[in-house]
Scaffold this active site. Structure first.
Site, PDB file in Angstrom:
ATOM      1  N   LYS A 160      14.122 -14.767  59.778  1.00 15.89           N
ATOM      2  CA  LYS A 160      14.243 -15.717  60.885  1.00 15.89           C
ATOM      3  C   LYS A 160      13.056 -15.643  61.856  1.00 15.89           C
ATOM      4  O   LYS A 160      12.597 -16.676  62.359  1.00 15.89           O
ATOM      5  CB  LYS A 160      15.549 -15.462  61.645  1.00 15.89           C
ATOM      6  CG  LYS A 160      15.896 -16.548  62.643  1.00 15.89           C
ATOM      7  CD  LYS A 160      17.285 -16.373  63.233  1.00 15.89           C
ATOM      8  CE  LYS A 160      17.581 -17.482  64.238  1.00 15.89           C
ATOM      9  NZ  LYS A 160      18.965 -17.405  64.757  1.00 15.89           N
ATOM     10  N   MET A 459      39.944 -25.575  27.304  1.00 10.68           N
ATOM     11  CA  MET A 459      39.136 -24.831  26.344  1.00 10.68           C
ATOM     12  C   MET A 459      39.655 -23.401  26.192  1.00 10.68           C
ATOM     13  O   MET A 459      39.727 -22.869  25.085  1.00 10.68           O
ATOM     14  CB  MET A 459      37.664 -24.836  26.767  1.00 10.68           C
ATOM     15  CG  MET A 459      36.725 -24.270  25.726  1.00 10.68           C
ATOM     16  SD  MET A 459      36.784 -25.136  24.138  1.00 10.68           S
ATOM     17  CE  MET A 459      35.448 -26.314  24.331  1.00 10.68           C
TER      18      MET A 459
END
Lengths: 568, 200
Positions: A160, A459
């Site tokens: 930052k 599936m």
């Protein structure tokens, strides 16, 4: 100028028009600086995973780099799935993350995560910017790495305080596109002589050859060589062409898998012989001499023994191989292939396969078709038609549930004039359903969501049926699924529903003709598998044949497959 | 593993944070077996050199080299199976002594041309340099007296400077790849990073 502004200036300089992201504490200076750069559009998703997949969808549709952005800690970790997905599918992606200020790094500060450490194995490269002077150079280099050679995701982590630090340097212009690496003439010569002697040739095309579609098509037609396209390569060769045999592998076509098993020369271009494609490796193309055209040297010989390695760019290699071509398709091979191709069956009875077929039949070759992951994905890959590259977007390598919908949004934003259709399952859609808000926020009108709802994690259920004696453990969603039409309605997205073959055509009409983005729920029977199928551990020639979306009597086939797997 | 053996690689890498992690993580992730790894600085600022001993068959090592080549921070890889090389290893061994054994221990050390680097009342610490076999032999000789501690550096290697006795398939007509100035890669990278056209 600050580091944050230098970041946006560098992105703008590199022609980045859109960034998908989500703000937070450690990236606030970047979001503040964004207000000074109207030339870059920021798209606020509802979750960082949505941002990563949207950037992937953008990249997969256009072939250009996608960009996503998140704050430190949880924001950064939420990008991880998208980065892993992009790594396996070779998607050019730039991820920008904020991090805590330099003096806090390593102190377990609030919202601190070692994102470069976390993403080490799932990025092509990553950076922590340690000095503000380096920031634009690193971003430019990250973009170059993501786009060059075999593309992939690159992450740049910016503390930052660096975002806030004053910057006085130059804003770099884009690196020149790296030189295209041409294969050696010797390797092309060896490949050509193999092809000239072939009785049963077959060409297999993967995702690495999508941008060489025109050259691939010319090559195939010049040699008269049948073409198989992998899940990632669908669209690299028009499926309307009589030379096309379909998709290979676990849910591949009869013709593709039989052709590989019988071929005497296999020409693979831009693929990495994934285990879902090869089946049991020692049963893959047992009679074939293999030519492998591939940019990434590490893929050559990694899985399959290669007789003629051709290292270089698919476009250049295909063009070189087209020279001196002769028609090599013998009448015998052609007849054999025709017999196999005739065994392609289309689903006749109501079910997921029938619905996917009905939906995809209504799409034009310019529409983008995305899919989530699961049975509906395999059905779409089997049943849809792919005429051109970069119109089929799915998560191949990682198999990421939740990928489809945000990827379709990314593709829709990249090409606002094109219909972006996504087929999803009831399970996967709920993993990123919050992105309905993104549709609403940006008034995106060209996304069409189709949910194939079979009330199961289909599936997984299919595998439990085949390999776990039908013990259906934790795959039933039926009692808890939302009313998907109401869910869409909550975000002002029009919803439609069909529950039978009779209702389907009208519902599709209404859904596609709606001027807004819309959702279609297709309710299908619970118990269907995806076939043909090569069981895990079996060879391609041991595929179980039957119509897509129908479950055959499996007892004999499974017994046989188990025996074969034990033998191996 | 068929035909698995120790294979020696040298890597020139950019001296960036985490470069060691990238390399060891790659080996761990792909299941390559590192037997030893040593890292040090080189005559070029910003470039470090590693010698890695990989245990595996030729195919595994070739795959490892290809994967390493894809790492952005790896400037150059030297596969010593294709080059004549010299290699050395150093070990420090602390051996327990008694008044009775003292002379014998020192005599053995002398036979190995070893140096004493620390003398204590109950222990001597030796420094031995040589190839792997010599070090192992030294340790085995000292074992009966009681080894208190040892530390080995792992092997380090350089290609030989003379091409005289090197198989021709390595060198073809001209110079070996391994002897090219390593800075080319680094400088080119630096220049690219600065946006200066690459003149190489």
């Amino acid at each position: 100028m600050t580091g944050a502004k230098a970041l946006w200036a560098t992105l703008a300089n590199h022609g980045i028009s859109t960034v998908f992201g989500y703000p937070g504490g450690a990236i606030m200076p970047v979001y503040d600086a964004l207000t000074f750069y109207p030339e870059v559009r920021h798209v606020l998703t509802r979750h960082e995973q949505g941002a990563a997949h949207a950037a992937e969808g953008w990249a997969k549709a256009t072939g250009e780099i996608g960009v996503c952005m998140a704050t430190s800690g949880p924001g950064a970790t939420n990008l991880v799935t998208g980065l892993a997905d992009a790594m396996l599918d070779s998607v050019p992606l730039l991820a920008i993350t904020g991090n805590v200020a330099r003096h806090l790094m390593g102190t377990d500060a609030f919202q601190e995560a070692d994102i470069t450490g976390i993403t080490l194995p799932i990025t092509k490269h990553n950076y922590v910017v340690r000095e503000v002077e380096d920031l634009p150079r690193i971003v430019a280099e990250a973009i170059r790495i993501a786009r060059s050679g075999r593309p992939g995701p690159v992450l740049v982590d910016i503390p930052k305080d660096i975002q806030l630090a004053p910057f006085h340097g130059e804003i770099p212009t884009p690196h020149a596109r790296p030189e295209i690496s041409a294969p050696s003439t010797e390797s092309i010569e060896r490949a050509r002589s193999l092809l000239l002697g072939a009785k049963k040739p077959v060409m297999m095309v993967g995702g690495g050859a999508l941008d060489a579609a025109a050259e691939i098509t010319a090559l195939a037609r010049a040699w008269d060589i049948p073409v198989i396209t992998t899940l990632m390569g669908l669209g690299a060769f028009p499926s309307s062409d009589p030379l096309w045999l379909g998709m290979p592998g676990m849910h591949g076509s009869v013709a593709a898998n039989r052709a590989i098993s019988e071929a005497d020369v296999l020409l693979g271009i831009g693929l990495r012989f994934d285990d879902r494609v090869t089946g049991r490796v020692n049963g893959f193309a047992p009679n074939a001499s293999i030519i492998h055209v591939e940019l990434d040297a590490a893929e050559i010989g990694k899985i399959i023994r290669t007789h003629v390695p051709v290292r270089g760019d698919a476009k250049v290699a295909a063009a070189m191989l087209t020279q001196g071509a002769q028609k090599i398709l013998t009448p015998e091979w052609k007849a054999t292939l025709a017999e196999w191709t005739s065994r392609t069956v289309t689903p006749e009875t109501w079910g997921a396969g029938y619905a996917v077929k009905a939906v995809t039949e209504r799409l034009s070759e310019h529409d983008i078709l995305s899919s989530d992951v699961g049975q509906h994905q395999m059905l779409a890959a089997q049943l849809a038609r792919f005429e051109r590259p970069r119109r089929w977007i799915n998560s191949g390598g990682l198999g990421t549930m939740g990928f489809g919908f945000p990827a379709a949004i990314g593709a829709a934003m990249a090409e606002p004039g094109v219909r972006s259709v996504v087929i999803a399952g009831d399970g996967g859609f709920q993993m990123t359903a919050q992105e309905l808000a993104t549709l609403k926020m940006y008034d995106i009108r060209n996304v069409k969501i189709c949910i194939i709802n079979n009330s199961f994690l289909g599936m997984v259920r299919q595998w439990q049926e085949m390999f776990h004696e039908k013990r259906y453990s934790e795959v039933w969603l039926g009692d808890s699924n939302p009313d998907f039409v109401k869910l869409a309605d909550a975000y002002d997205v029009p919803g439609y529903r069909a529950t039978s073959a009779e209702e389907l055509p009208a519902a599709i009409d209404a859904w596609l003709n709606d001027p807004k983005s819309a959702l279609l729920e297709v309710v299908v029977p619970h118990e269907h598998g995806v076939f043909p199928m090569v069981p895990a551990g079996a060879a391609l020639y041991e595929l179980i044949e039957t119509e897509p979306g129908r479950t055959p009597d499996l007892s004999d086939a499974m017994e046989h497959a188990a025996e074969e797997a034990n033998k191996a | 593993m068929t035909n698995a053996q120790d294979q020696l690689l040298s890597l020139l890498v950019r001296d960036e944070p985490r470069v060691l992690t990238r390399i060891t993580a790659l080996f761990g992730r792909r299941g390559y077996n590192i037997k030893s790894l040593s890292v040090g600085t080189t005559e070029h600022p910003g470039v470090s050199r590693m010698t890695i001993v990989v245990h595996g068959d030729r195919g595994v090592v070739e795959q490892a080299i290809k994967q390493l080549e894809k790492l952005h921070d790896v400037v150059k890889i030297i596969d010593h199976s294709l080059e004549k090389f010299v290699d050395r290893e150093l070990v420090l061994v602390k051996v327990a002594i008694t008044p009775e054994s003292r002379v014998e221990v020192r005599q053995i050390a002398e036979d190995f041309r070893s140096r004493i680097v620390d003398v204590g009342r109950h222990a001597l610490t030796f420094e031995v340099t040589g190839d792997e076999g010599k070090l192992t032999a030294f340790i085995e000789q000292m074992r009966p007296f009681g080894i208190l501690e040892t530390m080995r550096t792992g092997r380090i290697a350089l290609t030989r400077g003379s091409n005289a006795d090197v198989p021709s398939h390595v060198y073809h007509e001209g110079e070996t790849e391994a002897l090219k100035p390593v800075m080319e890669g680094v400088e080119a990278r630096e220049e690219r990073a600065r946006g200066v056209p690459n003149l190489f």
